[in-house]
Scaffold this motif. Sequence first.
Motif, PDB file in Angstrom:
ATOM      1  N   SER A   1      -8.564   0.339  -4.156  1.00  0.00           N
ATOM      2  CA  SER A   1      -8.724  -0.250  -2.927  1.00  0.00           C
ATOM      3  C   SER A   1      -9.950  -1.235  -3.120  1.00  0.00           C
ATOM      4  O   SER A   1     -11.154  -1.070  -2.690  1.00  0.00           O
ATOM      5  CB  SER A   1      -9.114   0.724  -1.682  1.00  0.00           C
ATOM      6  OG  SER A   1      -7.967   1.239  -1.157  1.00  0.00           O
ATOM      7  N   THR A   2      -9.661  -2.383  -3.558  1.00  0.00           N
ATOM      8  CA  THR A   2     -10.595  -3.456  -3.885  1.00  0.00           C
ATOM      9  C   THR A   2     -10.513  -4.565  -3.101  1.00  0.00           C
ATOM     10  O   THR A   2     -11.430  -5.590  -3.413  1.00  0.00           O
ATOM     11  CB  THR A   2     -10.586  -3.797  -5.508  1.00  0.00           C
ATOM     12  OG1 THR A   2      -9.504  -4.273  -5.639  1.00  0.00           O
ATOM     13  CG2 THR A   2     -10.770  -2.949  -6.496  1.00  0.00           C
TER      14      THR A   2
ATOM     15  N   GLU B   1       3.196  -0.050  -4.125  1.00  0.00           N
ATOM     16  CA  GLU B   1       2.114   0.561  -4.087  1.00  0.00           C
ATOM     17  C   GLU B   1       1.331   0.068  -5.421  1.00  0.00           C
ATOM     18  O   GLU B   1       1.776   0.242  -6.523  1.00  0.00           O
ATOM     19  CB  GLU B   1       2.464   2.077  -4.126  1.00  0.00           C
ATOM     20  CG  GLU B   1       1.367   2.896  -4.806  1.00  0.00           C
ATOM     21  CD  GLU B   1      -0.175   2.889  -4.294  1.00  0.00           C
ATOM     22  OE1 GLU B   1      -0.701   2.013  -4.120  1.00  0.00           O
ATOM     23  OE2 GLU B   1      -0.627   4.238  -3.773  1.00  0.00           O
TER      24      GLU B   1
ATOM     25  N   ALA C   1      -3.507  -2.150   2.358  1.00  0.00           N
ATOM     26  CA  ALA C   1      -4.094  -1.916   1.271  1.00  0.00           C
ATOM     27  C   ALA C   1      -5.533  -1.505   1.169  1.00  0.00           C
ATOM     28  O   ALA C   1      -6.150  -1.335   0.204  1.00  0.00           O
ATOM     29  CB  ALA C   1      -3.573  -3.295   0.570  1.00  0.00           C
ATOM     30  N   GLY C   2      -6.050  -0.865   2.399  1.00  0.00           N
ATOM     31  CA  GLY C   2      -7.316  -0.336   2.124  1.00  0.00           C
ATOM     32  C   GLY C   2      -8.363  -1.128   2.417  1.00  0.00           C
ATOM     33  O   GLY C   2      -8.248  -2.334   2.592  1.00  0.00           O
TER      34      GLY C   2
ATOM     35  N   GLY D   1      -3.649   6.420  -2.311  1.00  0.00           N
ATOM     36  CA  GLY D   1      -4.863   5.720  -1.662  1.00  0.00           C
ATOM     37  C   GLY D   1      -5.920   6.694  -1.300  1.00  0.00           C
ATOM     38  O   GLY D   1      -5.906   7.938  -1.851  1.00  0.00           O
ATOM     39  N   ASN D   2      -6.744   6.417  -0.623  1.00  0.00           N
ATOM     40  CA  ASN D   2      -7.692   7.407   0.065  1.00  0.00           C
ATOM     41  C   ASN D   2      -6.959   8.808   0.741  1.00  0.00           C
ATOM     42  O   ASN D   2      -7.343   9.796   0.573  1.00  0.00           O
ATOM     43  CB  ASN D   2      -8.594   6.858   0.845  1.00  0.00           C
ATOM     44  CG  ASN D   2      -9.889   6.186   0.364  1.00  0.00           C
ATOM     45  OD1 ASN D   2     -10.117   6.180  -0.756  1.00  0.00           O
ATOM     46  ND2 ASN D   2     -10.589   5.562   1.200  1.00  0.00           N
TER      47      ASN D   2
ATOM     48  N   THR E   1     -10.070   6.489  -3.741  1.00  0.00           N
ATOM     49  CA  THR E   1      -9.274   5.588  -4.671  1.00  0.00           C
ATOM     50  C   THR E   1      -9.983   4.449  -5.363  1.00  0.00           C
ATOM     51  O   THR E   1     -10.809   3.839  -4.753  1.00  0.00           O
ATOM     52  CB  THR E   1      -8.079   5.190  -4.066  1.00  0.00           C
ATOM     53  OG1 THR E   1      -7.077   4.514  -5.069  1.00  0.00           O
ATOM     54  CG2 THR E   1      -8.088   4.297  -2.953  1.00  0.00           C
TER      55      THR E   1
ATOM     56  N   GLU F   1      -7.302   0.969   7.207  1.00  0.00           N
ATOM     57  CA  GLU F   1      -8.636   0.709   6.951  1.00  0.00           C
ATOM     58  C   GLU F   1      -8.708  -0.852   7.031  1.00  0.00           C
ATOM     59  O   GLU F   1      -9.899  -1.383   7.106  1.00  0.00           O
ATOM     60  CB  GLU F   1      -9.141   1.071   5.542  1.00  0.00           C
ATOM     61  CG  GLU F   1      -9.317   2.544   5.591  1.00  0.00           C
ATOM     62  CD  GLU F   1      -9.420   3.244   4.012  1.00  0.00           C
ATOM     63  OE1 GLU F   1      -9.643   2.122   3.238  1.00  0.00           O
ATOM     64  OE2 GLU F   1      -9.865   4.312   3.710  1.00  0.00           O
ATOM     65  N   MET F   2      -7.697  -1.462   6.750  1.00  0.00           N
ATOM     66  CA  MET F   2      -7.673  -2.951   7.050  1.00  0.00           C
ATOM     67  C   MET F   2      -7.761  -3.481   8.067  1.00  0.00           C
ATOM     68  O   MET F   2      -8.069  -4.891   8.417  1.00  0.00           O
ATOM     69  CB  MET F   2      -6.490  -3.431   6.150  1.00  0.00           C
ATOM     70  CG  MET F   2      -6.342  -3.522   4.899  1.00  0.00           C
ATOM     71  SD  MET F   2      -4.893  -4.363   4.189  1.00  0.00           S
ATOM     72  CE  MET F   2      -5.332  -5.944   4.574  1.00  0.00           C
TER      73      MET F   2
ATOM     74  N   PHE G   1     -14.871   4.560   3.022  1.00  0.00           N
ATOM     75  CA  PHE G   1     -14.172   3.229   3.204  1.00  0.00           C
ATOM     76  C   PHE G   1     -15.018   2.202   4.009  1.00  0.00           C
ATOM     77  O   PHE G   1     -16.016   2.618   4.778  1.00  0.00           O
ATOM     78  CB  PHE G   1     -12.896   3.467   4.177  1.00  0.00           C
ATOM     79  CG  PHE G   1     -12.977   4.058   5.275  1.00  0.00           C
ATOM     80  CD1 PHE G   1     -12.795   3.064   6.726  1.00  0.00           C
ATOM     81  CD2 PHE G   1     -12.916   5.037   5.824  1.00  0.00           C
ATOM     82  CE1 PHE G   1     -12.836   3.497   7.787  1.00  0.00           C
ATOM     83  CE2 PHE G   1     -13.007   5.652   7.020  1.00  0.00           C
ATOM     84  CZ  PHE G   1     -13.071   4.930   8.136  1.00  0.00           C
TER      85      PHE G   1
ATOM     86  N   GLY H   1       0.884  -1.075  -0.021  1.00  0.00           N
ATOM     87  CA  GLY H   1       0.021   0.059  -0.107  1.00  0.00           C
ATOM     88  C   GLY H   1       0.833   1.381  -0.100  1.00  0.00           C
ATOM     89  O   GLY H   1       2.050   1.153   0.297  1.00  0.00           O
TER      90      GLY H   1
END
Length: 500
Positions: free
Chosen positions: A237-238, A31, A208-209, A40-41, A234, A454-455, A425, A8
């Motif tokens: 972030s899937t 990244e 990695a969001g 990212g976000n 972003t 966020e993870m 998120f 990330g």
Amino acid sequence: MTDVIIVGGGNAAFAAAVAASQQGASVLVLERAPEAEAGGNTRFTAGAIRFAYEGAEDLRRLMPDLTDDECARSDFGAYSEDQFFEDMYRVTEYRTDPDLCELLVKNSRATMQWMQEAGLRFQPIWGRQAFLVDGKFTFWGGLTVEAWGGGEGLVEGWTASAKKRGIEIRYGARVVSLIADDEGVHGVRVKQGGKTTEIHAKCVVLAAGGFQANVEWRTRYLGPSWDLAKVRGTRFSTGDGLRMALEIGAAPFGQWSGCHAVGWEKNAPEYGDLAVGDGFQKHSYPFGVMINAEGERFVDEGADFRNYTYAKYGREILKQPGQFAWQVFDSKVKHLLRDEYRIKQVTKVVADTLEELVQKLDGVNPGKALATLNAYNAAVMTDVPFNPNVKDGRRADLPLPKSNWANTLETGPFEAYAITCGITFTFGGLRIDTGGNVLDVDLVPIPGLYAAGEMVGGIFYHNYPGGTGLMAGAVFGKIAGTAAGAAAKGQTLRDMTADR
Ligand SMILES: Cc1cc2nc3c(=O)[nH]c(=O)nc-3n(C[C@H](O)[C@H](O)[C@H](O)COP(=O)(O)OP(=O)(O)OC[C@H]3O[C@@H](n4cnc5c(N)ncnc54)[C@H](O)[C@@H]3O)c2cc1C
């Protein structure tokens, strides 16, 4: 072999990278986004960041270039750890994990200072979080400081700090899976320039969001209609980080059906646009009213300071017919509207009378809307003085009240802005211990695997106090990076739960 791989390129990733490097570890940041869209976000934010502080002196230590004049014109107040705890518990409906919440709150101030020492700069949020009343800016809602240059500045600052430490950053490097066996995690498989290769490392930090940019996971976990939400940040972030950790037996944790979502420009693109940043958001609803397609109000716009309601009202907007609403303001409060109302990319109508205005609200039943606005006007307690810096108790006394900041809509020209739901998120994540180590489904630490940002699951449920995402990213990034760096160098860490 690299000591620590960071997956990330946002705030949590860089906090982890710098912290790991401070332990003497060699660090590689992978990244997924190309450099032009990296960050990212984090990069989309205004950089507002919530932390406990005792008063102006704490802030001056963090922002040494604050002048005496600026301090004299500002009432920064204080935001105690107790208030931070209270806000976290109240808005999450007492579900936040106590250990994680304690780490967040108790490390917030020291982590800000650590970021400053790492080269980041901050400034007070003069415009958005304080209104000028009687010659003084009074800050409200526990949110006082933002990164210099907003999210762009934060990512730039982190990148410079990392490079200065000799940390390598590879862009366009999508980590697809973890190299793992019974002994733990030993590296990653990464796809870059169309080729998949293996990179071995002693430890991996996942930052990695969430999965907000994955329409299929949104529908699967958040539920019906979430496929129709716009993504605020972003497109990268899937949920890759979550998927690869779950694949090797990591424990999911937190509110997988929950997310942070706000009122967002109705015609905004599918994903965030870096040229607009957070400008599509429309956060001044406490000073107006919101009307749905049936011409009805659907939330208490003045229930609390916007910092404590905006992240849950996106969900309410998504529930409305057609997934949209209009925010209506009269000219008395125009000067209080945030900067995001003055950008080009707004869906806005203006009219001199309410009768004219309701005819212009696309998709809305005009007769019912007018009746709603008139009933609202009749219910405003005009004898209570209006004050945007405090919860002023100036109500519109209706079955669905507006509890604070109720002003009559009577002075034209009136303005209305069309919004839909923008997802920020997702709240569901991985289960970590207090040292940032990812736990497996038997709640045993997975050697070599850490997570941040966020993870991390279990911190937020239902709602969120504004500015906590960046703080959580920094606190848990620092914890994970410190632990990973120390483990890679064969050191043991002192108890990470201590106040530091
Ligand atoms: C418009 C907007 C405004 C916001 N405003 C604020 C604010 O003012 N204050 C606040 O506290 N919070 C704010 N937030 C929330 C905040 O952005 C996040 O909580 C925080 O930035 C998350 O940091 P992170 O490092 O966990 O994730 P991110 O910053 O999203 O970073 C995730 C990174 O992982 C990368 N990645 C994903 N998959 C892979 C893969 N397979 N391989 C390698 N890399 C991968 C992404 O490219 C990205 O770089 C806002 C969010 C948005 C969208």
